[in-house]
Design a protein around this motif. Structure first.
Motif: not given
Length: 478
Positions: A209, A230-233, A235, A237-241, A272
């Motif tokens: 993360e 892994l960027p986070m929003d 909710s 981590i960004d699963l697309t990334e 998530k």
């Protein structure tokens, strides 16, 4: 200011390398910052341009700087994805060693704490203070009793303690784990060390993360691993990334801290978690779930299930007693498939990393004590009160200049600062004897602070907020 006292101990190009490395370590050169042009730096340091060129090339080979044709030389923005140079540079080994030396800022925090123990306000230490540790009565064991207990220990650890941890996981996390799936470790970091040394190979890519305390751990790079962010929003981590990184770098393992994440205090949402587990199962990426704060929930209705509960054998779960009993406990555990825990247990024996029976027996004694659950309840209530003391003080003094969300567990507050604050000037906090952890230590690119509130009271919370207000006001007046 670029000056250098020349010595005869090292060639000039190595002295320039050392100067640049020290500026990076001290925060005088920030990630992504451009270095002076070769010719200009040569003039300032009174050396030949070719000497500067060689220093830059050596630093680029080590991944410390990046040379861009037509754009100059910049400090590597981060260690994300960085792979150690395949060539041996003994000067670098001697000065840096396999494990990175302590960051000067962290060293300054430790020195201030020892020099002015009654004056510093400690919002940096991420460990439980002594006054919040449980009261432990020593078990009535003789020396012979300890030796007898040692007979109940195998490569996985003290069998009664393993069974007790399995029972606690069943009660608190609804996770069914047998004793063969539990490996007792000397703290959570030994569990991480065994994973990196025994399940991964040099050059493997892992994802963590961003931001994350994992970023500061030297053990990943000492194992020759490449780490990717892994960027986070809100909710998680960004699963697309994550999928993009897997396609590009063949990510071999993902390390996450999904519950009261360090440093942000964030909790990964349940949906998530399920999506994350589904993606990793599809890509066949194992997950390491570090859960040091899972038992320190204040008021989080419907706390999401642990990844281990949802993901089964695809998740290696790491737990620890340090956040509820104190860091000197040095008791952690790893829960995973029996084949994995057996492999790690045997590897530890080969490394001669045996565990002492004493802390294991004491930990078992505490966990089985009738008042341990009462200790957890009191600890949660106390930490929540300390969180509110700090948050209220910050709201009153600097509420319009910072942004944060109240964590529902753990003991870290993640503060977003004005982007205008010069990240090179965190020593102003040290000058005021206010110990904080800047966000760049966790891989954050933006101006943030992690404030640990486990050691504060009303008076120190007020003083800390006033100091932060003064620093931000001074920044506004520039």
């Amino acid at each position: 200011m670029w000056t250098m006292e020349k010595t005869k101990d090292l060639p000039l190009y190595q002295q320039i390398m050392k100067l640049i490395e020290e500026k990076i370590e001290k925060g005088l050169l920030l990630p992504g910052e451009k270095l002076p042009p070769e010719r200009k730096l040569a003039e300032m340091l009174e050396v030949n341009r070719s000497t500067v060129v060689r220093a830059f090339e050596e630093l680029a080979a080590l991944g410390i700087v990046i040379r861009k044709r037509g754009s100059g030389t910049v400090v590597n923005e981060e260690k994300w994805g960085q792979l150690t140079s395949p060539t041996t540079n003994w000067r670098h080994y001697v000065t840096k060693a396999a494990f990175q030396q302590e960051i000067p800022y962290i060293r300054s925090i430790g020195e201030l704490g020892k020099r002015y123990p009654d004056e510093v306000i400690d919002l940096a230490t991420g460990e439980l203070p002594v006054d919040l540790a449980p009261t432990i009565t020593m078990p009535p064991f003789s020396w012979q009793s300890f030796l007898e207990e040692e007979e109940r220990e195998d490569a996985h650890g003290f069998e009664p303690l393993r069974q007790m941890i399995a029972e606690q996981m069943r009660q608190h996390l609804n996770i069914e784990a047998s004793g063969a799936e539990v490996l007792i470790t000397s703290g959570a970091q030994q569990a991480l060390f065994l994973i990196t040394q025994c399940l991964l190979e040099p050059g493997d890519a892992i994802a963590i993360e961003s931001p994350s305390y994992f970023y500061s751990l030297s053990l990943f790079q000492s194992a020759g691993l490449r780490i990717f962010a892994l960027p986070m929003d809100e909710s998680g981590i960004d699963l697309t990334e994550l999928e993009r990184l897997y396609r590009k770098h063949r990510i071999k393992m993902v390390f996450v801290n999904p519950t009261f994440q360090n440093p942000t205090g964030q909790v990964m949402a349940e949906q998530k978690r399920r999506d994350f587990l589904s993606l990793c199962a599809h890509l066949q990426i194992p997950i390491v779930e570090d859960d040091p704060f899972g038992q320190l929930t204040y008021d989080l209705p419907n706390q999401p299930p642990a990844l281990k509960k949802l993901g089964g054998e695809n998740v290696l779960y790491i737990g620890s007693l340090s956040k509820v009993m104190g860091s000197t406990t040095r008791i952690g555990w790893l829960v995973g498939p029996p084949a994995v825990t057996k492999r790690l247990a045997l590897a530890r024996q080969e490394m001669d990393f045996g565990l002492s029976i004493f802390p294991q027996v004491l930990a078992h004694h505490v966990l089985t004590a009738p008042d341990f659950e009462a200790h957890l309840k009191t600890l949660r209530q106390t930490l929540e009160q300390k969180r509110d003391l700090l948050a209220d003080a910050l709201d009153r003094y600097v509420g319009n200049k910072i942004d944060f969300k109240l964590p529902q567990g753990g003991f870290h507050l993640w503060i977003k600062l004005p982007p205008s604050l010069d990240l090179k000037e965190f020593n102003r906090f040290l000058d005021q004897k206010l110990l904080v952890m800047p966000g760049f230590l966790f891989g954050a690119r933006t101006a943030h602070l992690r404030l640990s509130y486990a050691r504060i009271d009303q008076k120190s919370a007020e003083k800390a907020a006033r100091i932060l207000a003064e620093i931000l006001s001074a920044d506004d007046s520039k």
